[in-house]
Design a protein around this motif. Structure first.
Motif, short mmCIF file in Angstrom:
data_model
loop_
_atom_site.label_atom_id
_atom_site.label_comp_id
_atom_site.label_asym_id
_atom_site.label_seq_id
_atom_site.Cartn_x
_atom_site.Cartn_y
_atom_site.Cartn_z
N ARG A 148 0.83 -1.21 0.00
CA ARG A 148 0.00 0.00 0.00
C ARG A 148 0.86 1.26 0.00
N LEU A 167 1.35 1.31 -4.26
CA LEU A 167 -0.01 1.61 -4.67
C LEU A 167 -0.12 3.03 -5.23
N SER A 168 -1.11 3.24 -6.09
CA SER A 168 -1.34 4.56 -6.67
C SER A 168 -1.59 5.59 -5.58
N ARG A 218 -3.61 5.34 -1.65
CA ARG A 218 -2.62 4.97 -0.64
C ARG A 218 -3.14 5.09 0.79
N ASP A 243 -5.57 3.80 -11.80
CA ASP A 243 -4.90 3.41 -10.56
C ASP A 243 -4.13 2.11 -10.74
N THR A 285 -0.10 1.86 -10.37
CA THR A 285 0.50 0.92 -9.42
C THR A 285 1.52 0.02 -10.12
N ASN A 289 4.59 1.97 -10.72
CA ASN A 289 5.33 2.14 -9.45
C ASN A 289 6.14 0.89 -9.13
#
Length: 437
Positions: free
Chosen positions: A373, A377-378, A382, A420, A424, A427
């Motif tokens: 998270r 996560l986006s 978050r 999202d 993610t 990321n």
């Protein structure tokens, strides 16, 4: 395949001939996170007491059960329903998952050595997380809760605070990151501070030894107002802010501040009023005097005075100390999330040792999920709770299409949180580059 029709619209038909589909396509994200960070490699070190060769290894069973929890399937019985679930079988590279009997036997083989192994995995996770982004400050929020028990389970007993039967575990979170630092299962009748110093010692040893540049503070309610905990904090140089139970001796020490507050209230007896103060105090069981700060407040429209006393090793102003303590309430939300959204209360075995292992595995799932998270996560999701995240990026419908070389997960075209999901995934790729550095 039989078709079903609807009376509200006779032109609408339904059947169960949609092909290879999954409702948990987004679960691939957290599987990718565990692979990139090397978490799945830690599972290989996990061994139960019976090391005989099996189709479903201990590492695979641990991985499977954690993945089930990520997708909110908390029970052993769920394994039978998920036997051919595409996300999970893909993650474990299997044709079929371990069944409920296999998982139940897996848990029954656990003992004190597996508890140590699970704690070691949590320590290794922390090393991984801090290698990516080390915190400057850690707030250890210490608390306990009640886990429901059923039948004649070992260790089940009555807890007078909760007025119910169950287990009474200890939990320690980092209040800033929401990381679950450590947990331990205890009998239900044990008082909050019982064995708490022994629980905290390895945590303090880890942080002072491995992360000496990280400032740490312990925060706890009056249930942890114990000289053993104060002494332990002072031994390791950990600051603490712990509430004291109100009593006549403490109130007498605050009399001067109370009189000043009463004089101010005489001018305006309706509005809210508050005063702060401090004094040095030594209880009969303390080895030396310690600083106690307090707050006296008068609620609006009332003529009663409410006290809050906090013992601390910090040198900040009294108002700042009280404010820092009051933020401890956020931990209740962390515990609630763990119990409602990660199945902390699913300790269903007869043996307390097995239940201690079960509890640790659910705690481990929470820890991994929280790392995912906050590290991958986006940004827009978050700060959301686990169930919101699951509904946004995990519970996505997908169709599985097999080619000669690839297996495609074709996700829902109208996915609301498509951006999202993509953010993610991006990321995660950046996280991979950072780890390689």
């Amino acid at each position: 395949i039989s078709d079903f029709s609807f009376k509200f619209n006779s032109s609408v038909k339904l059947n169960f001939d949609g092909g290879d589909l999954t409702s948990d396509s987004g679960g691939l994200l957290i599987e990718e996170f565990m692979h990139i960070t090397g978490i799945t490699k830690l599972f290989r070190k996990f061994k139960t007491k019976d090391s005989s060769v099996r189709i479903h290894t201990d590492a695979d069973n641990l991985h499977q059960f954690l993945s089930q929890i990520f997708l909110s399937y908390y029970n052993d019985n769920d394994a039978d329903e998920l036997a051919y679930e595409h996300v999970l079988t893909t993650a474990l590279n299997k044709e079929r998952l371990a069944s409920q009997p296999s998982l139940s036997r897996f848990f029954s083989r656990m003992d004190e050595t597996t508890i140590k192994q699970l704690n070691c995995i949590m320590t290794e996770l922390r090393k991984m997380a801090y290698a990516i982004k080390r915190p400057e400050f850690v707030v250890f929020d210490l608390d306990s809760t009640l886990l429901d028990t059923y039948g004649n389970q070992e260790g089940k007993s009555f807890n007078y605070h909760y007025q119910d039967f169950g287990y009474h575990p200890l939990l320690c979170y980092d209040a800033i990151t929401k990381d679950l630092i450590s947990v331990v299962l205890r009998e239900g009748s044990k008082y909050c501070s019982k064995d708490a110093a022994d629980f905290l010692r390895p945590i303090f040893e880890e942080y002072t030894g491995s992360y000496p540049d990280v400032d740490c503070m312990l925060r706890g309610d009056s249930g942890f107002a114990s000289p053993e905990i104060y002494d332990l904090c002072e031994e390791y140089g950990i600051n603490y802010v712990i509430r004291l139970k109100e009593n006549g001796v403490l109130r007498k020490q605050a009399e001067t501040t109370l009189e000043d507050l009463k004089n101010a209230v005489d001018i305006n007896s309706y509005d809210y009023a508050v005063a702060y103060g401090e004094f040095d105090y030594q209880a009969g069981s303390w080895a030396h005097p310690r600083r106690v700060v307090f707050k006296i407040e008068k609620p609006k429209g009332q003529m009663i005075y409410m006290y809050a006393f906090v013992v601390t090793s910090m040198a900040s102003e009294a108002q700042q100390i009280i404010k820092a303590y009051c933020k401890r309430g956020t931990m209740e939300n962390f515990i609630k999330e763990g119990k409602n959204e990660f199945g902390f209360s699913h300790v269903s075995s007869q043996s307390m040792t097995v239940n201690a292992n079960r509890f640790l595995i659910h705690a481990l799932a929470y820890y991994i999920f929280n790392l995912f998270r906050r590290l991958a996560l986006s940004k827009s999701l978050r700060n959301c709770n686990a169930n919101t995240i699951r509904m946004a990026v995990f519970k996505i419908a997908g169709k599985i299409v097999r080619k000669s070389r690839y297996k495609y997960f074709k996700l829902c075209s109208n996915c609301v949180h498509k951006e999202d999901f993509i953010e993610t995934l991006n990321n995660l790729q950046q996280l991979c580059i950072q780890l390689n550095e």
